[in-house]
Design an enzyme around this catalytic site. Structure first.
Site, PDB file in Angstrom:
ATOM      1  N   GLY A 250       0.834  -1.449   0.012  1.00 27.89           N
ATOM      2  CA  GLY A 250      -0.251  -0.138   0.276  1.00 27.89           C
ATOM      3  C   GLY A 250       1.026   1.323   0.057  1.00 27.89           C
ATOM      4  CG  ASP A 251       3.035   1.672   3.184  1.00 27.77           C
ATOM      5  OD1 ASP A 251       2.707   1.839   3.343  1.00 27.77           O
ATOM      6  OD2 ASP A 251       4.059   1.254   3.293  1.00 27.77           O
TER       7      ASP A 251
END
Length: 300
Positions: A250-251
């Protein structure tokens, strides 16, 4: 400059143990130590894509110094604030049993140290971007993200927030440039279960009505959705590949989106860069490289 804030960074100690048994001495068959934390992950992927970035946050003790050394060794700039007592946390992640990890506490952050961070952020201008990502340590006020955005609201800094529940909802009044909940986090905010790309769209638009400018929804194997500030909407399936390590995916999506948007100002390109970066990290032992991202981008 793109700045990232990780309030409680870590050394991630990743191990594999064959036939793990409770109550017994188990020996590792694989070991890896990496700097951890959502903001740091964003900085690393941005650096891999050739963008200059500075990682901010708090570090303490010998583990804090190792976090700083590893982040700078990768090529990122850092302005970590030292904490005199305690140690930065060590998070142990047991790869042999998917999703099993033990996360440390980290040092207590005083009001004086918080103000020191605020003074660093006061130097940001409308040419900078700021990424606020992850949880807030228990020693800090729950309003931390909101306090930062309130303090910077007249500076016109583009701010990205990757957080959950109240941490996210409370900052919407300050119009973050980008927020990136996943479908489960989005569902938690509104008390619903969201499983399909079409289902998340009305709720992403609700977050826009509450103040977010761009809403990027990650959905693991289901793909991703972007509801953009200009009224456009994008969705895609997840690229094909084998999940190796979901930590930081997600990052990486946030980093890919920012890199794509800064490159062209085009939301379609930014969205595909985000999806490619998130998937490339999920399919890799480490966070995505530029070559891995470009390879997946070509499939979208």
């Amino acid at each position: 400059m793109i700045y990232t804030v990780t309030f409680n960074p870590s050394l991630d100690y990743i191990v594999a143990v064959d036939d793990f048994q409770l109550g017994m001495t188990n020996r590792t068959t694989f070991e890896q130590i990496l700097p951890g934390g959502k903001g740091i992950n964003v900085s690393i992927v941005l650096n891999n894509l050739g963008l200059e970035t500075t990682a901010l946050g708090f570090v303490a003790g010998f583990t804090g110094e190792e976090i700083r050394r590893r982040v700078e060794g990768i090529g990122c700039l850092s302005k970590f604030i030292p904490i005199e007592s305690g140690i930065s946390r060590i998070n142990m992640k047991l790869r042999s049993i998917e999703g099993t990890e033990i996360n440390g506490m980290g040092p207590a952050i005083s009001a004086e140290k918080i103000e020191e961070l605020m003074r660093l952020l006061d130097d940001l201008t409308d040419t900078d971007m700021l990424v606020l990502a992850g949880s807030i340590p228990s020693s800090m006020p729950d309003s931390m993200y909101m306090d930062i955005m309130k303090r910077l609201k007249d500076k016109h800094v583009l701010i990205v927030v990757d957080a959950t529940r109240e941490l996210l909802v409370n900052v919407l009044r300050y119009h973050p440039f980008l927020i990136k909940p996943n479908n489960h986090e989005l569902g938690e905010i509104f008390g619903v279960e969201l499983k399909t790309r079409s289902a998340v769209v009305p709720y992403a638009k609700k977050l826009q009505e509450m103040g977010a400018r761009n809403v990027l929804i990650s959905m693991a194997g289901e793909g991703a959705v972007l509801v953009a500030e200009d009224g456009s909407f994008y969705e895609t399936h997840a690229p094909k590949g084998t999940l190796v390590n979901g930590v930081g995916a997600g990052d990486s999506m946030v980093a890919g989106f920012l890199a794509g948007w800064l490159e062209t100002g085009d939301y379609s390109h930014a969205f595909k860069m985000g999806v490619a970066a998130g998937s490339a990290s999920a399919f890799s032992e480490l966070l995505a490289t530029k070559a891995e991202i470009e390879q997946l981008y070509a499939t979208l």
